[in-house]
Scaffold this motif. Structure first.
Motif, PDB file in Angstrom:
ATOM      1  N   GLY A 103       0.793  -1.200   0.082  1.00  0.00           N
ATOM      2  CA  GLY A 103       0.051  -0.070  -0.042  1.00  0.00           C
ATOM      3  C   GLY A 103       0.832   1.305  -0.210  1.00  0.00           C
ATOM      4  N   LEU A 104       0.181   2.418  -0.364  1.00  0.00           N
ATOM      5  CA  LEU A 104       0.789   3.676  -0.148  1.00  0.00           C
ATOM      6  C   LEU A 104       0.286   4.302   1.016  1.00  0.00           C
ATOM      7  N   ALA A 105       0.920   5.292   1.315  1.00  0.00           N
ATOM      8  CA  ALA A 105       0.845   6.245   2.367  1.00  0.00           C
ATOM      9  C   ALA A 105       0.467   5.490   3.885  1.00  0.00           C
ATOM     10  N   PRO A 106       1.958   5.009   4.434  1.00  0.00           N
ATOM     11  CA  PRO A 106       3.084   5.315   3.738  1.00  0.00           C
ATOM     12  C   PRO A 106       3.258   3.929   2.510  1.00  0.00           C
ATOM     13  N   PHE A 107       4.292   3.997   1.800  1.00  0.00           N
ATOM     14  CA  PHE A 107       4.542   2.992   1.019  1.00  0.00           C
ATOM     15  C   PHE A 107       5.444   1.844   1.749  1.00  0.00           C
ATOM     16  N   ARG A 108       4.603   0.660   1.858  1.00  0.00           N
ATOM     17  CA  ARG A 108       5.283  -0.361   2.770  1.00  0.00           C
ATOM     18  C   ARG A 108       4.172  -1.595   2.235  1.00  0.00           C
ATOM     19  N   SER A 109       5.116  -2.660   2.625  1.00  0.00           N
ATOM     20  CA  SER A 109       4.207  -4.170   2.456  1.00  0.00           C
ATOM     21  C   SER A 109       4.153  -4.932   3.686  1.00  0.00           C
ATOM     22  N   GLU A 110       3.385  -5.722   4.143  1.00  0.00           N
ATOM     23  CA  GLU A 110       3.360  -6.847   4.910  1.00  0.00           C
ATOM     24  C   GLU A 110       2.923  -7.986   4.558  1.00  0.00           C
ATOM     25  N   PHE A 111       3.645  -8.919   4.934  1.00  0.00           N
ATOM     26  CA  PHE A 111       3.263 -10.538   4.740  1.00  0.00           C
ATOM     27  C   PHE A 111       2.928 -11.156   5.987  1.00  0.00           C
ATOM     28  N   TYR A 112       1.515 -11.761   5.993  1.00  0.00           N
ATOM     29  CA  TYR A 112       1.244 -12.483   7.268  1.00  0.00           C
ATOM     30  C   TYR A 112       1.513 -13.808   7.012  1.00  0.00           C
ATOM     31  N   LEU A 113       2.173 -14.656   7.781  1.00  0.00           N
ATOM     32  CA  LEU A 113       3.092 -15.901   7.489  1.00  0.00           C
ATOM     33  C   LEU A 113       2.343 -16.996   7.722  1.00  0.00           C
ATOM     34  N   THR A 114       1.021 -17.003   8.318  1.00  0.00           N
ATOM     35  CA  THR A 114       0.632 -18.416   8.394  1.00  0.00           C
ATOM     36  C   THR A 114      -0.248 -19.002   7.187  1.00  0.00           C
ATOM     37  N   PRO A 115       0.316 -20.097   6.566  1.00  0.00           N
ATOM     38  CA  PRO A 115      -0.593 -20.251   5.181  1.00  0.00           C
ATOM     39  C   PRO A 115      -1.735 -20.930   5.392  1.00  0.00           C
ATOM     40  N   ASP A 116      -2.698 -20.892   4.346  1.00  0.00           N
ATOM     41  CA  ASP A 116      -4.041 -21.531   4.743  1.00  0.00           C
ATOM     42  C   ASP A 116      -3.903 -23.172   4.278  1.00  0.00           C
ATOM     43  N   GLN A 117      -4.911 -23.752   5.249  1.00  0.00           N
ATOM     44  CA  GLN A 117      -5.101 -25.121   4.873  1.00  0.00           C
ATOM     45  C   GLN A 117      -5.592 -25.471   3.411  1.00  0.00           C
ATOM     46  N   ASN A 118      -6.261 -24.789   2.746  1.00  0.00           N
ATOM     47  CA  ASN A 118      -7.028 -25.043   1.546  1.00  0.00           C
ATOM     48  C   ASN A 118      -6.062 -24.825   0.430  1.00  0.00           C
ATOM     49  N   SER A 119      -5.185 -25.758  -0.169  1.00  0.00           N
ATOM     50  CA  SER A 119      -4.338 -25.718  -1.106  1.00  0.00           C
ATOM     51  C   SER A 119      -4.996 -25.335  -2.467  1.00  0.00           C
ATOM     52  N   GLU A 645       3.485   8.041   9.473  1.00  0.00           N
ATOM     53  CA  GLU A 645       3.429   6.735  10.160  1.00  0.00           C
ATOM     54  C   GLU A 645       4.514   6.101   9.673  1.00  0.00           C
ATOM     55  N   ASN A 646       5.334   5.402  10.819  1.00  0.00           N
ATOM     56  CA  ASN A 646       6.581   4.714  10.469  1.00  0.00           C
ATOM     57  C   ASN A 646       6.039   3.339  10.119  1.00  0.00           C
ATOM     58  N   VAL A 647       7.285   2.473   9.360  1.00  0.00           N
ATOM     59  CA  VAL A 647       6.907   1.353   8.794  1.00  0.00           C
ATOM     60  C   VAL A 647       6.449   0.227   9.718  1.00  0.00           C
ATOM     61  N   LEU A 648       7.001   0.350  11.091  1.00  0.00           N
ATOM     62  CA  LEU A 648       6.382  -0.632  11.872  1.00  0.00           C
ATOM     63  C   LEU A 648       4.836  -0.387  12.616  1.00  0.00           C
ATOM     64  N   ASN A 649       4.359   0.798  12.186  1.00  0.00           N
ATOM     65  CA  ASN A 649       3.116   1.123  12.549  1.00  0.00           C
ATOM     66  C   ASN A 649       3.030   1.180  14.005  1.00  0.00           C
ATOM     67  N   THR A 650       4.058   1.921  14.690  1.00  0.00           N
ATOM     68  CA  THR A 650       3.983   2.068  16.174  1.00  0.00           C
ATOM     69  C   THR A 650       3.881   3.638  16.599  1.00  0.00           C
ATOM     70  N   PHE A 651       4.073   4.428  15.513  1.00  0.00           N
ATOM     71  CA  PHE A 651       4.059   5.888  15.687  1.00  0.00           C
ATOM     72  C   PHE A 651       3.288   6.455  14.559  1.00  0.00           C
ATOM     73  N   GLN A 652       2.245   7.344  15.034  1.00  0.00           N
ATOM     74  CA  GLN A 652       1.542   8.141  13.978  1.00  0.00           C
ATOM     75  C   GLN A 652       1.525   9.718  14.416  1.00  0.00           C
ATOM     76  N   SER A 653       1.943  10.473  13.402  1.00  0.00           N
ATOM     77  CA  SER A 653       2.288  11.756  13.776  1.00  0.00           C
ATOM     78  C   SER A 653       1.437  12.708  12.839  1.00  0.00           C
ATOM     79  N   GLU A 654       1.343  14.061  13.144  1.00  0.00           N
ATOM     80  CA  GLU A 654       0.467  14.813  12.194  1.00  0.00           C
ATOM     81  C   GLU A 654       1.020  16.524  12.380  1.00  0.00           C
TER      82      GLU A 654
END
Length: 951
Positions: A103-119, A645-654
């Motif tokens: 996503g944008l605002a901020p530009f970053r990506s997140e991977f949620y690492l638990t796979p699905d059971q349904n192949s 907003e920082n990449v680790l999403n722990t701090f938002q500022s305005e």
């Protein structure tokens, strides 16, 4: 499960509507704020195209992501563009949800690492590899869509501006279709080769349901429609097949730049293909329809069920006996329930608790399944816990706590449960648990580092499971419980395998074979593999979740009106013996030769996975990550804010700059919230210049400074069938006024300090698709503001909304009550948030109480739109009555006044630009008492833009 961005209390409310209307791309892909506990230590791996940020111990996953991107990026960028801005990718390992985003605002990506059971859903590739080859294509898209008008918006408004420009120019079907094409091209699997991915369209084609393009894009409350993933893949892949690999690069570059003005994508398609977008998409659909042909057109395509609207999803049949079947049933207007069917009659056993899937297992009057539960505080940490349901009584109890279990099943005697477990480091294992108390009996060793799906007991000493190898191929494995040693029953294949059931020595399962998902049987005793012939007689697309009783076989197939259970007498089954070691067929390219025509084909197989340098990632890195400029108009207030907003999403500022048209004052402010500790910490300051008030026939001017700080506890008590939250905290505000010359000779500087204490509790049951609101829900909030230095003032407010069922399943009765009181001696007025009777101009009186009621009901479901811009999903009505009694010293000498109103509203649930949901309404208010503070007459008409509590 939806993602939400946290914003500090009250500060951003004036901007929320603008963000919803104009920057939906940014918010929709926003990450969870403050979602990880501070105990997690973060490391990083850096390569030219990305910084991979990960919890300590996930080195191999980070290496895999970085190695794949290093190899893939230069090989595929020519088909989208060569612009390259490095992206931060955060690996999240505390959640059980299989997902990812860029996503944008901020530009970053997140991977949620638990796979699905349904192949069958996404494939069986190692999960981090699947995420890397799909999500990084989105990174390349955003990097190269920063052109023309989109770039102008980026310059003016930051990354949020580009997000808006890209969202309006390039539809979500292209974003995801292009990414699915990439995952299919660079691997030997990918959703573009998996028949399950196309089931929705195949079912519509088979039932002759020729929905309009706008209905396919926007969905329906009445009918099943596929989402934009298969829609996009078919159009994108056909475009590359017919017009070359550079076709979409040229089209999207022009579209993002807004060359051609309105409908830039359609204009660019016409420019580079010579045909209209309508013709292109119709040819694409026809291509795939022809490829699938008539292999599985339902025999009962003209049945009443397939002619009508969506009926229900019936899934995971389980036999009590030959005449009684238990299954999951989900409809658009009721919550998912366990159902027992006997003699053609259904009996509801129980509503299912909130879950990530619909899988369950049955044995001797008991049902076991995995229910979803979020962590109390950390939004990236959640659990998959086993629930045991008594079919006879409908009572349910939780067997495991804070676990991550999936696809449980019973042993033959019902005393033991087998389930897969996935730990935070992605390791899969099989656990055996006691049915009575859920205590762990044994962890089955996993010497081959397999990923297990749908394990079943074969006998007391052995299990059978569908397994994914470290490469991502699948097979059936017979597993020794004591040693964990697997015996592969078939040669590993890229064809998805799953949905196992065991009957004696026979293992029934579903596997992909060419263009279809079919039921096979493996006889363990004789080491023979069989395919059930004539599966077309079931009259549906695909055959899944087979279950056998003494005399019947039940399978689940997909239709245009939902998943349907089909039954057949086992005596009518024809078993065709095939190779004992190889599944027939393969994964097809479905007529898309573009998947194989250059060196990027199956690029994943050539990636050299190797360790890379790992360094510590500081939690304080780039805290003030300002990414967007957000204007807001809320007359008489006008403002512009730089948000971060920082990449680790722990701090938002305005940082904000505002202007009030009424008073003419200017305001500069800064606000921040830190979310890495158990409470959120808030802090900020506002400086106001040239505030004014009327005094003795003239204006008095002063400046104000208002620093503030506080803390907040956001807690999530959701469990079982209820979604429950509690949020409470306090903020301390200090306000100092300094009068300007010459008024400082008459008025002295003054200051005061006050506390704002608040608590909000909400609870609701789940909500079906057609439900306007949950049938049972409660929301109550308290706010108490009190001056502690400098003056005397306090104000207390309590509001509550109670949701009840109406006369019909999709009707709601909502009762709302409120009470507010402030001190008689208040020197100042606090912000007035009292929900006054609708239609009146409200004032902040000494004491107010209110009771009101709304009745909501659906009217029609138009499923119609105009100009590919505005689509109407539903029209609904609301009738209301409000009664507010205010106590104060009124000018006529009375001590209280009534403010009663009634009226009705029509709400429109719509989609804009074929992907942005917006609800709005027109309301008529009739005042039963005089409006003492504004307006004439008893009638009012208002435009309503609702932000619902539970919707």
């Amino acid at each position: 499960m939806p993602m939400i961005i946290y914003t500090p209390k009250n500060k951003y409310l004036s901007r929320l509507l603008l963000l919803l209307l104009l920057a939906t791309a940014t918010i929709a892909r926003a990450q969870e704020f403050g979602g990880n506990p501070p105990s997690i230590k973060w490391n990083q791996v850096n390569v030219p195209a990305t910084k991979v940020i990960f919890p300590k111990g996930l080195d191999s996953a980070a290496w895999a992501v970085a190695d794949i991107i290093n190899k893939m990026n230069p090989a595929i960028q020519s088909t989208i563009g060569a612009k390259q801005k490095p992206v931060s990718i955060v690996l999240q390992n505390q959640t059980t949800i299989a997902n990812a985003y860029v996503g944008l605002a901020p530009f970053r990506s997140e991977f949620y690492l638990t796979p699905d059971q349904n192949s069958f859903e996404i494939g069986s590739l190692p999960w981090v590899q699947q995420l890397a080859i799909h999500e990084f294509r989105h990174v390349q898209q955003y990097n190269n869509f920063n052109v023309g008008l989109s770039r102008v918006l980026h310059i003016l408004f930051g990354e949020g501006g580009q997000a808006l420009g890209n969202e309006l120019a390039i539809p979500n079907w292209f974003f995801e279709g292009d990414a699915v094409f990439n995952e299919t091209m660079v691997s030997d699997q990918g959703r573009g080769r998996i028949p399950y991915f196309f089931n929705g369209y195949r079912a519509l084609w088979a039932a002759n349901k020729n929905y309009s393009w706008m209905k396919l894009r926007n969905g329906s409350y009445l009918d099943y429609t596929p989402d934009w993933y298969p829609t996009g893949y078919m159009i994108v892949s056909y475009g590359r097949e017919k017009f070359g690999d550079m076709f979409w690069k040229n089209v999207t570059h022009d579209a993002a730049a807004y060359k051609g003005g309105f409908y830039p994508l359609q204009t660019a398609i016409k420019k580079y293909s010579g045909i209209s977008f309508e013709q292109l998409r119709n040819e694409a659909f026809e291509h795939f329809k022809k490829q699938f042909g008539d292999l599985e057109v339902p025999a009962d395509v003209n049945s009443d069920r397939l002619k009508g609207h969506f009926v229900a999803d019936e899934e995971y049949p389980a036999y009590v006996n030959d005449s009684t079947l238990i299954y999951m049933k989900s409809t658009y207007d009721h919550l998912p329930v366990f159902v027992a069917r006997s003699g053609g009659k259904e009996k509801v056993i129980s509503i299912r608790s909130v879950s990530l899937d619909t899988y369950f297992a049955y044995h001797d009057g008991k049902i076991v399944y995995a229910a979803y539960r979020p962590d109390l505080r950390w939004t990236y940490r959640d659990y998959s816990e086993l629930e045991l349901l008594d079919v006879k009584t409908g009572k349910e109890r939780r067997l495991t706590v804070a676990s991550k279990y999936f696809s449980p099943d019973f042993s033959a005697d019902g005393k033991t449960i087998v389930a897969t477990q996935v730990d935070p480091f992605g390791r899969s294992s099989i656990h055996l648990l006691n049915t009575d108390d859920g205590k762990l009996i044994q962890i089955v060793p996993n010497p081959d580092k397999l990923f297990f799906t749908y394990p079943k007991f074969y006998n007391n000493d052995q299990l059978i499971s569908a397994v994914r190898t470290s490469k991502g191929q699948m097979t059936l494995a017979l597993i020794d419980i004591k040693t964990g040693k697997p015996k592969y029953l078939m040669a590993p294949t890229w064809q998805p395998i799953g949905f196992l059931s065991v009957k004696g020595d026979d293992v029934y399962f579903t596997a992909t074979s060419n263009l279809n998902d079919r039921v096979f049987v493996f006889s363990v005793k004789s080491n023979e593999l069989f395919e059930l012939e004539n599966q077309e007689i079931f009259g549906s697309i695909g055959n899944y979740e087979p279950m056998v009783s003494k005399n019947n076989l039940a399978v689940v197939g997909f239709t245009a009106t939902g998943y349907r259970i089909n039954e057949i007498d086992t005596k009518k089954l024809v078993w065709q013996k095939i190779s004992p070691t190889n599944l027939p067929g393969a994964l097809p390219d479905i007529g898309i030769t573009a998947l194989r025509r250059d060196t990027t084909a199956d690029l994943l197989a050539s990636v050299d996975f190797k360790p890379l340098p790992v360094t510590k990632y500081s939690k304080t890195y780039h805290l003030f990550n300002f990414h967007s400029i957000i204007p807001a108009i809320n007359d008489p207030n006008y403002s512009i804010a730089i948000v971060g907003e920082n990449v680790l999403n722990t701090f938002q500022s305005e940082l904000s700059l505002g202007y009030n048209r009424d008073e003419g004052y200017k305001q500069v402010g800064f606000d921040a919230v830190y979310g890495s500790l158990f409470p959120f910490l808030h802090a900020g300051v506002d400086y106001t210049i040239d505030r004014r008030a009327f005094y003795k026939n003239g204006n008095v001017y002063w400046n104000e400074i208002d620093p503030h700080a506080g803390f907040e506890f956001p807690l999530n008590f959701s469990q079982g069938k209820n979604i429950t939250g509690l949020d409470f905290g306090t903020n301390v505000y200090y306000s100092q006024a300094d009068f300007q010359a010459p008024y400082n000779q008459t008025f002295h500087s003054s200051s005061y300090t006050y506390l704002d204490n608040y608590l909000t509790f909400s609870n609701q049951i789940q909500q079906a698709k057609q439900n306007i609101y949950p049938r049972f829900a409660q929301n109550i909030s308290f706010d108490y503001e009190k001056a502690i230095t400098g003056l005397t003032a306090d104000q207390f407010l309590v509001t509550s909304n109670l949701f009840f069922p109406g006369l019909s399943i999709n009707h709601n009765l909502i009762v709302n009550v409120a009470y507010q009181q402030k001190d008689d001696n208040n020197v100042i007025d606090f912000t007035n948030n009292f929900p006054f009777s609708r239609g009146y101009v409200a004032e902040n009186f000494h004491m107010m109480d209110k009771a009101g009621a709304d009745y909501h009901l659906p009217l029609i479901y138009p499923d119609a739109g105009v100009a590919n811009t505005l689509y109407f999903l539903r029209l609904r009505a609301d009738v209301f009555y409000d009664y507010t009694r205010a106590y104060d010293a009124f000018s006529d000498g009375s001590s209280y006044k009534n403010f009663r109103s009634t009226g009705a509203a029509i709400f429109f649930d719509t989609q804009w630009f074929n992907q942005v949901p917006i609800s709005f309404g027109i309301r008529y208010d009739y005042l039963l008492d005089p409006d003492l503070f504004g307006g004439t007459g008893r009638s009012r008409i208002e435009l309503v833009l609702p932000i619902a509590v539970f919707n």
